[in-house]
Write a protein that holds these residues in place. Structure first.
Motif, PDB file in Angstrom:
ATOM      1  N   GLY A  25      45.763  30.207  47.478  1.00  0.00           N
ATOM      2  CA  GLY A  25      44.500  29.490  47.364  1.00  0.00           C
ATOM      3  C   GLY A  25      43.381  30.491  47.086  1.00  0.00           C
ATOM      4  N   TRP A  26      42.873  31.121  48.136  1.00  0.00           N
ATOM      5  CA  TRP A  26      41.813  32.115  47.953  1.00  0.00           C
ATOM      6  C   TRP A  26      41.747  33.009  49.182  1.00  0.00           C
ATOM      7  CZ3 TRP A  26      40.795  26.787  48.280  1.00  0.00           C
ATOM      8  CH2 TRP A  26      40.342  26.349  49.535  1.00  0.00           C
ATOM      9  N   THR A  27      41.031  34.071  49.000  1.00  0.00           N
ATOM     10  CA  THR A  27      40.680  34.936  50.127  1.00  0.00           C
ATOM     11  C   THR A  27      39.165  34.921  50.244  1.00  0.00           C
ATOM     12  OG1 THR A  27      42.606  36.363  49.796  1.00  0.00           O
ATOM     13  CG2 THR A  27      40.753  37.276  51.054  1.00  0.00           C
ATOM     14  N   VAL A  28      38.674  34.646  51.439  1.00  0.00           N
ATOM     15  CA  VAL A  28      37.226  34.594  51.651  1.00  0.00           C
ATOM     16  C   VAL A  28      36.653  35.989  51.364  1.00  0.00           C
ATOM     17  CG1 VAL A  28      35.368  34.102  53.293  1.00  0.00           C
ATOM     18  CG2 VAL A  28      37.520  32.799  53.379  1.00  0.00           C
ATOM     19  N   ALA A  29      35.726  36.033  50.422  1.00  0.00           N
ATOM     20  CA  ALA A  29      35.195  37.315  49.954  1.00  0.00           C
ATOM     21  C   ALA A  29      34.326  37.986  51.016  1.00  0.00           C
ATOM     22  CB  ALA A  29      34.383  37.108  48.681  1.00  0.00           C
ATOM     23  N   ILE A  30      34.231  39.303  50.896  1.00  0.00           N
ATOM     24  CA  ILE A  30      33.389  40.088  51.797  1.00  0.00           C
ATOM     25  C   ILE A  30      31.999  40.208  51.162  1.00  0.00           C
ATOM     26  CG2 ILE A  30      33.066  42.336  52.892  1.00  0.00           C
ATOM     27  CD1 ILE A  30      36.125  42.672  52.758  1.00  0.00           C
ATOM     28  N   PRO A  31      30.958  39.736  51.815  1.00  0.00           N
ATOM     29  CA  PRO A  31      29.608  39.841  51.259  1.00  0.00           C
ATOM     30  C   PRO A  31      29.076  41.272  51.430  1.00  0.00           C
ATOM     31  CG  PRO A  31      29.513  38.801  53.407  1.00  0.00           C
ATOM     32  CD  PRO A  31      30.963  39.043  53.125  1.00  0.00           C
ATOM     33  N   GLN A  32      29.509  42.119  50.515  1.00  0.00           N
ATOM     34  CA  GLN A  32      29.203  43.545  50.622  1.00  0.00           C
ATOM     35  C   GLN A  32      28.874  44.109  49.249  1.00  0.00           C
ATOM     36  OE1 GLN A  32      32.524  46.386  51.304  1.00  0.00           O
ATOM     37  NE2 GLN A  32      31.381  47.007  53.134  1.00  0.00           N
TER      38      GLN A  32
END
Length: 285
Positions: A25-32
């Motif tokens: 599905g997806w991997t929750v992205a790192i807000p960096q």
């Protein structure tokens, strides 16, 4: 969910009873922020030197709206005062005079803050570069390593340990002293002595090189005749008339009016007079 969380799926139906598992599905992205860097001119990397400029670069993960800001924190003081900072700015691929106009400042001597102005924004995944030219503090002591942390209002996971610079040691390198082996005997006056070194920092008119021997090697406090090489070529101007023994153990070569020596430049003096006879056998100089 939280940043880094991988979500997968399983498919089946009433009739397709063997599950299709592990469907990505997806991997929750790192807000960096990414592609973070800090660059300074190598000629400025010396103690107490005020840099010509500092270039701070990063790419957003999430976009920025008006009122959002980027903060960049140094591990040492790099700004001279809590005040505005003059920077040229690139957003994306072009020069930008609006997005952060009037909104760039040092909120402490180690913290840079750039605020997005009214009616402006920065899109997600956009490169931002600040080339800052004032309010810069002199560098600290030799050997001090300065690192940086990048974050923004929306990219809340800090990008830490970003390499900045290490304050260089202002020390001449490739130093050597050579004498003809046939002259290495007690009381012998050498044919010549060749003194060589490479500058770390440049020399301006009035600056000088001193070379101190552990024993007397000059016959008098007087001028010394030397042929000189600066860089790769013979040089008759840079130190012309400015080479002398200031004691029987100290050589001094002064850069003359309107002359200079660049940083990282090899200088060689081949000296042929005012030379003293050598000391007793076994004396190490």
């Amino acid at each position: 969910g939280s940043a880094g969380t991988a979500v997968t799926f399983t498919f089946e139906s009433t009739t397709d009873t063997v599950q299709a598992t592990g469907v990505t599905g997806w991997t929750v992205a790192i807000p960096q922020m990414s592609s973070t860097s800090v660059v300074m001119n190598s000629a400025d990397l010396y103690p107490s030197t005020v840099p010509t400029d500092i270039v701070l670069s990063a790419t957003t993960a999430k976009g920025l709206a008006a009122g959002d800001y980027i903060t960049i924190t140094a591990s040492s003081a790099i700004w001279s005062a809590v005040a505005s900072i003059t920077c040229t700015v690139t957003v994306g691929v072009g020069a930008d005079t609006s997005t952060f106009a009037g909104g760039i400042q040092a909120t402490s001597t180690s913290v840079f803050k750039a605020t997005v102005q009214t009616s402006q924004s920065v899109a997600a995944s956009t490169a931002v570069v600040f080339t800052c030219t004032d309010n810069l503090a002199g560098l600290g002591s030799a050997g001090t390593a300065v690192t940086f942390t990048f974050e923004s209002t929306t990219d809340t996971v800090q990008a830490t340990g970003v390499t900045g610079w290490t304050v260089a040691i202002p020390q001449m390198s490739s130093t050597s002293v050579v004498m003809n082996s046939a002259d290495l005997y007690p009381s012998t006056v050498p044919t010549d002595i060749v003194l060589s070194a490479t500058t770390a920092k440049g020399l301006a008119a009035g600056d000088y090189i001193t070379i101190t021997a552990s024993s007397a090697i000059w016959s008098a406090v007087a001028s010394i005749t030397c042929t000189v090489t600066v860089g790769v070529g013979a040089d008759t101007s840079t130190f012309a008339g400015g080479i002398q023994a200031t004691s029987t153990s100290v050589f001094k070569a002064t850069v003359q009016t309107s002359q200079s020596v660049a940083a990282s430049t090899a200088v060689v003096f081949t000296c042929t007079d005012n030379l003293a006879g050598l000391g007793s056998a076994g004396t190490a100089v």
